[in-house]
Scaffold this motif. Structure first.
Motif, PDB file in Angstrom:
ATOM      1  N   ILE A 176     -27.939  26.642 -25.730  1.00  0.00           N
ATOM      2  CA  ILE A 176     -27.530  26.166 -27.056  1.00  0.00           C
ATOM      3  C   ILE A 176     -27.891  24.692 -27.216  1.00  0.00           C
ATOM      4  O   ILE A 176     -28.416  24.273 -28.247  1.00  0.00           O
ATOM      5  CB  ILE A 176     -26.025  26.395 -27.276  1.00  0.00           C
ATOM      6  CG1 ILE A 176     -25.789  27.888 -27.482  1.00  0.00           C
ATOM      7  CG2 ILE A 176     -25.518  25.610 -28.480  1.00  0.00           C
ATOM      8  CD1 ILE A 176     -24.375  28.265 -27.751  1.00  0.00           C
ATOM      9  N   GLY A 177     -27.663  23.908 -26.154  1.00  0.00           N
ATOM     10  CA  GLY A 177     -27.960  22.482 -26.203  1.00  0.00           C
ATOM     11  C   GLY A 177     -29.432  22.201 -26.410  1.00  0.00           C
ATOM     12  O   GLY A 177     -29.821  21.172 -26.946  1.00  0.00           O
ATOM     13  N   LEU A 178     -30.265  23.131 -25.976  1.00  0.00           N
ATOM     14  CA  LEU A 178     -31.703  22.951 -26.102  1.00  0.00           C
ATOM     15  C   LEU A 178     -32.198  23.441 -27.460  1.00  0.00           C
ATOM     16  O   LEU A 178     -33.016  22.798 -28.126  1.00  0.00           O
ATOM     17  CB  LEU A 178     -32.379  23.739 -24.984  1.00  0.00           C
ATOM     18  CG  LEU A 178     -33.879  23.627 -24.839  1.00  0.00           C
ATOM     19  CD1 LEU A 178     -34.252  22.228 -24.404  1.00  0.00           C
ATOM     20  CD2 LEU A 178     -34.356  24.632 -23.806  1.00  0.00           C
ATOM     21  N   VAL A 179     -31.664  24.595 -27.868  1.00  0.00           N
ATOM     22  CA  VAL A 179     -32.233  25.300 -29.015  1.00  0.00           C
ATOM     23  C   VAL A 179     -31.735  24.748 -30.356  1.00  0.00           C
ATOM     24  O   VAL A 179     -32.516  24.608 -31.302  1.00  0.00           O
ATOM     25  CB  VAL A 179     -31.927  26.817 -28.892  1.00  0.00           C
ATOM     26  CG1 VAL A 179     -32.167  27.515 -30.208  1.00  0.00           C
ATOM     27  CG2 VAL A 179     -32.780  27.430 -27.792  1.00  0.00           C
ATOM     28  N   ALA A 180     -30.443  24.401 -30.433  1.00  0.00           N
ATOM     29  CA  ALA A 180     -29.892  23.994 -31.730  1.00  0.00           C
ATOM     30  C   ALA A 180     -30.606  22.765 -32.319  1.00  0.00           C
ATOM     31  O   ALA A 180     -30.997  22.791 -33.490  1.00  0.00           O
ATOM     32  CB  ALA A 180     -28.388  23.753 -31.609  1.00  0.00           C
ATOM     33  N   PRO A 181     -30.815  21.684 -31.532  1.00  0.00           N
ATOM     34  CA  PRO A 181     -31.533  20.540 -32.117  1.00  0.00           C
ATOM     35  C   PRO A 181     -32.939  20.913 -32.565  1.00  0.00           C
ATOM     36  O   PRO A 181     -33.424  20.449 -33.601  1.00  0.00           O
ATOM     37  CB  PRO A 181     -31.580  19.517 -30.979  1.00  0.00           C
ATOM     38  CG  PRO A 181     -30.527  19.934 -30.028  1.00  0.00           C
ATOM     39  CD  PRO A 181     -30.386  21.409 -30.157  1.00  0.00           C
ATOM     40  N   HIS A 182     -33.580  21.777 -31.763  1.00  0.00           N
ATOM     41  CA  HIS A 182     -34.922  22.229 -32.114  1.00  0.00           C
ATOM     42  C   HIS A 182     -34.968  22.923 -33.457  1.00  0.00           C
ATOM     43  O   HIS A 182     -35.835  22.678 -34.286  1.00  0.00           O
ATOM     44  CB  HIS A 182     -35.400  23.222 -31.074  1.00  0.00           C
ATOM     45  CG  HIS A 182     -36.358  22.615 -30.139  1.00  0.00           C
ATOM     46  ND1 HIS A 182     -37.572  22.159 -30.556  1.00  0.00           N
ATOM     47  CD2 HIS A 182     -36.272  22.350 -28.837  1.00  0.00           C
ATOM     48  CE1 HIS A 182     -38.189  21.662 -29.516  1.00  0.00           C
ATOM     49  NE2 HIS A 182     -37.428  21.759 -28.465  1.00  0.00           N
TER      50      HIS A 182
ATOM     51  N   SER B 121     -28.743  33.107 -23.221  1.00  0.00           N
ATOM     52  CA  SER B 121     -30.007  33.028 -22.484  1.00  0.00           C
ATOM     53  C   SER B 121     -30.956  34.143 -22.901  1.00  0.00           C
ATOM     54  O   SER B 121     -32.160  33.918 -23.007  1.00  0.00           O
ATOM     55  CB  SER B 121     -29.746  33.101 -20.974  1.00  0.00           C
ATOM     56  OG  SER B 121     -28.994  31.988 -20.577  1.00  0.00           O
ATOM     57  N   LEU B 122     -30.394  35.340 -23.142  1.00  0.00           N
ATOM     58  CA  LEU B 122     -31.245  36.460 -23.574  1.00  0.00           C
ATOM     59  C   LEU B 122     -31.936  36.128 -24.895  1.00  0.00           C
ATOM     60  O   LEU B 122     -33.097  36.473 -25.111  1.00  0.00           O
ATOM     61  CB  LEU B 122     -30.414  37.727 -23.749  1.00  0.00           C
ATOM     62  CG  LEU B 122     -30.348  38.673 -22.556  1.00  0.00           C
ATOM     63  CD1 LEU B 122     -29.480  39.868 -22.878  1.00  0.00           C
ATOM     64  CD2 LEU B 122     -31.747  39.112 -22.155  1.00  0.00           C
ATOM     65  N   LEU B 123     -31.205  35.486 -25.800  1.00  0.00           N
ATOM     66  CA  LEU B 123     -31.804  35.131 -27.090  1.00  0.00           C
ATOM     67  C   LEU B 123     -32.524  33.799 -27.018  1.00  0.00           C
ATOM     68  O   LEU B 123     -33.560  33.595 -27.646  1.00  0.00           O
ATOM     69  CB  LEU B 123     -30.723  35.074 -28.169  1.00  0.00           C
ATOM     70  CG  LEU B 123     -29.962  36.378 -28.417  1.00  0.00           C
ATOM     71  CD1 LEU B 123     -28.867  36.163 -29.446  1.00  0.00           C
ATOM     72  CD2 LEU B 123     -30.921  37.461 -28.874  1.00  0.00           C
ATOM     73  N   GLY B 124     -31.973  32.863 -26.228  1.00  0.00           N
ATOM     74  CA  GLY B 124     -32.518  31.506 -26.190  1.00  0.00           C
ATOM     75  C   GLY B 124     -33.823  31.408 -25.429  1.00  0.00           C
ATOM     76  O   GLY B 124     -34.732  30.691 -25.832  1.00  0.00           O
ATOM     77  N   ALA B 125     -33.931  32.150 -24.324  1.00  0.00           N
ATOM     78  CA  ALA B 125     -35.134  32.037 -23.503  1.00  0.00           C
ATOM     79  C   ALA B 125     -36.394  32.467 -24.258  1.00  0.00           C
ATOM     80  O   ALA B 125     -37.393  31.745 -24.250  1.00  0.00           O
ATOM     81  CB  ALA B 125     -34.968  32.832 -22.209  1.00  0.00           C
TER      82      ALA B 125
END
Lengths: 273, 342
Positions: B268-274, B322-326
């Protein structure tokens, strides 16, 4: 406006600058020239307040530079550095607007901030690609956006490290003419330049650095003397006159002679060309 | 001079924030409504108002603490992710880079495996152990990276990697002497989850969470300046060392609080800002708020999936994120690769 007194700076036992003194008055444009490694960029870092000298003092507007807080400094002087790399998808306008940051520390942004930014972009000829992604611009276009950012900061003192880098001749001249106009309007402008003739054409005074020392400081005609340039750059120079009456210098070298000396292994192949 | 035509450029940021602000309450209603005991989301305001039905009890004692925890953890992770990406000037940075997640995992492992009779104490003391572990690890990273009052950002990154590896190795050592039951609870802790949500737990994390929110939000301007580089940020008036100290300390506080409350919820910390940069742009004055809204929403949705998709069983939230984020992250990488080649 800016005064350096006996500055010295060393890193790891190697002296980079030694006993540098000069003054820059408001309304003046001073260029720093010198060979690679002469200490030009280091001197600019000292003058920007980014690093402290080991000895000597710098005064900005009558106050020791070391007594300024970073934000106070940012409201008085802006710095254009050479290398810049932006990893986020900012557009060119947003990059130029970053120059307004010091002004927005204690208040919200207002239309005036945007007018200043837009004016700065138009001054450097960067307005037409202001909406494009900064990362997609050419080196020269990025340079003009960066210069606009520095102007948008509305400082009294400009410190520019090779503002003509990556620019074509037309834009080199335009940028330096702009610097000169800003100086005439009362700003202090200090630029590091590699092109001796551009320095000679646009500067009020030139400071020639060599191996971390001031080799010469004065008006272009006094500094750009062939004998002095040869001593510093290790190349014979001739001086002639620009139509404006300013000095015009050229390295006196034959292309083949230089090639055969510095690129020995390739020379044989090139001679036949 | 005419009013600037670019003044409207900030419109995209505002409309995106507005859209997220409208969507988030909807996500909250849906998350609170769906589950083993179905409550129609559109009825929730009425049920809360009348306070009478059984659904009210379910909402207040079960669903809301859990949804609130999901929102809070997602927001903390996304906000510190945005700040870490700005600090390291790298859009691929993760809030775990400064060692806090690994340290928290080590703290949790030490507590679960070495403290006998942890079973009873676990509810209260395990989060505390994880929180302290996270902060100590970040402190170690900080001191490894600082010399003479200055901190090199690159060294900070490398020290973070070293501490992450060390914590991983120590956890591995601890695991060799763990019982099956301890191993199981450690594994579930690592995968993360919001099933332990209580009002008491939320109250316990509120002070550090609020402090971290307040402090991190104030870093938007220095983060914008830092986009140009560290020297340039100083030229624009940023007190660099103070800024780095605040960014690392507050991010450690935020991530420590989140990990202590919910274990390892990844991506979440990686994907949300993106996502916010893709939708609106990179200006940190909007990005930080947008990351909070997006992180909170994504986290609540991930929890909704985690507890409904395999009902009555429950998936760990970390598995869902992780399943959705990766795959999203891989897509981003491919996109960057194409962009670089073009």
């Amino acid at each position: 406006m800016l005064e350096a007194r006996s500055l010295s700076y060393a890193v790891g036992g190697k002296t980079l600058l030694e006993n540098i003194s000069f003054r820059l008055e408001a309304g003046q444009m001073l260029s720093i020239i010198g060979p690679n490694g002469a200490g030009k960029s280091t001197l600019l870092r000292l003058l920007s307040g980014e690093v402290q000298p080991d000895a000597g003092q710098i005064e900005l507007l009558g106050r020791p530079l070391s007594s300024y807080r970073p934000l106070e400094l940012a409201l008085e002087r802006a710095v254009l550095t050479q290398r810049r790399e932006i990893n986020f998808p900012f557009d060119a306008y947003e990059v130029a607007f970053l120059g307004r940051l010091p002004h927005l520390e204690r208040r919200a942004e207002n239309p005036q901030d945007h007018r200043v930014t837009e004016h700065a972009l138009s001054q450097t000829g960067a307005l037409q690609f202001a909406t494009r992604r900064y990362q997609t611009l050419s080196g020269g276009e990025q340079s003009r956006v960066d210069l606009a950012r520095v102007l948008a900061q509305e400082p009294r003192l400009l410190l520019l490290d090779e503002p003509t880098n990556h620019l074509d001749p037309k834009h080199q001249v335009e940028v330096l003419a702009l610097c000169r106009r800003l100086a005439r309007a009362g700003w202090g402008v200090l630029t590091v330049l590699h092109d001796l003739n551009l320095a000679g054409l646009f500067s009020d005074r030139i400071l020639l650095l060599h191996q971390g020392r001031v080799e010469a400081l004065g008006q272009p005609a006094e500094v750009l003397q062939p004998a002095r340039l040869q001593a510093v750059y290790g190349l014979p120079f001739i001086q002639t006159q620009h139509p404006s009456g300013r000095p015009w210098v050229m390295p006196l070298a034959e292309a083949d002679a230089v090639v055969s000396r510095s690129e020995e292994p390739l020379a044989a192949g090139r001679v036949s060309l | 001079m005419q009013p600037s035509s670019f003044y409207k450029a900030s419109g995209r940021y505002r409309s995106t924030l507005l859209a997220l602000g409208v969507l988030l309450p909807l996500v909250v209603l849906i998350s609170a409504g769906l589950g083993a005991y179905y409550i129609p989301p559109q009825e929730i305001p009425r049920i809360l108002w009348e306070r009478s039905e059984q659904a009210y009890a379910v909402l207040v004692s079960v669903r809301f603490p859990r949804v609130l925890l999901a929102l809070l953890v997602g927001a903390l992770l996304a906000l510190s992710g945005a700040v870490m990406q700005g600090l390291f000037r790298n859009p691929l940075a993760d809030p775990g880079l400064i060692g806090v997640s690994a340290g928290a995992a080590l703290g949790a492992a030490i507590f679960i495996i070495l403290v006998p009779g942890a079973g009873i104490l676990e509810v209260y003391a395990l989060p505390l152990a994880a929180f302290v572990g996270g902060l100590l690890a970040t402190l170690a990273v900080w001191f490894m990276a600082s010399s003479g009052g200055r901190v090199q950002t690159l060294t900070l990154l490398l020290a973070g990697i070293a501490i992450n590896a060390l914590a991983g190795a120590l956890i591995g050592l601890l695991i060799t002497r763990a019982t099956d039951e301890q191993l199981r609870s450690l594994t579930f802790w690592t995968l993360g989850g919001y099933s332990g949500a209580t009002w008491g737990g939320l109250a316990a994390m509120a002070p550090t969470a609020l402090l971290a929110f307040w402090g991190l939000m104030r870093l938007a301007r220095p983060l914008n300046a830092l986009v140009l580089g560290e020297s340039e940020a100083f030229h624009l008036g940023v007190h660099l060392e103070r800024f780095k100290r605040q960014a690392v300390a507050l991010a450690a506080l935020a991530v420590g609080t989140a990990v202590a409350a919910a274990g390892g919820v990844g991506f979440i910390g990686l994907v949300a800002p993106h996502l916010f940069r893709l939708m609106a742009g990179p200006d940190h004055r909007y990005l930080l708020v947008g990351s909070v809204l997006l992180g909170a929403g994504l986290s609540a949705l991930a929890d909704l999936i985690a507890r409904t998709v395999a009902s009555p069983a429950e998936l760990p939230v970390g598995v869902v994120t992780s399943l959705l984020g990766a795959p999203f992250f891989i897509w981003l990488l491919l996109r960057f690769k194409q962009g670089a080649a073009r």
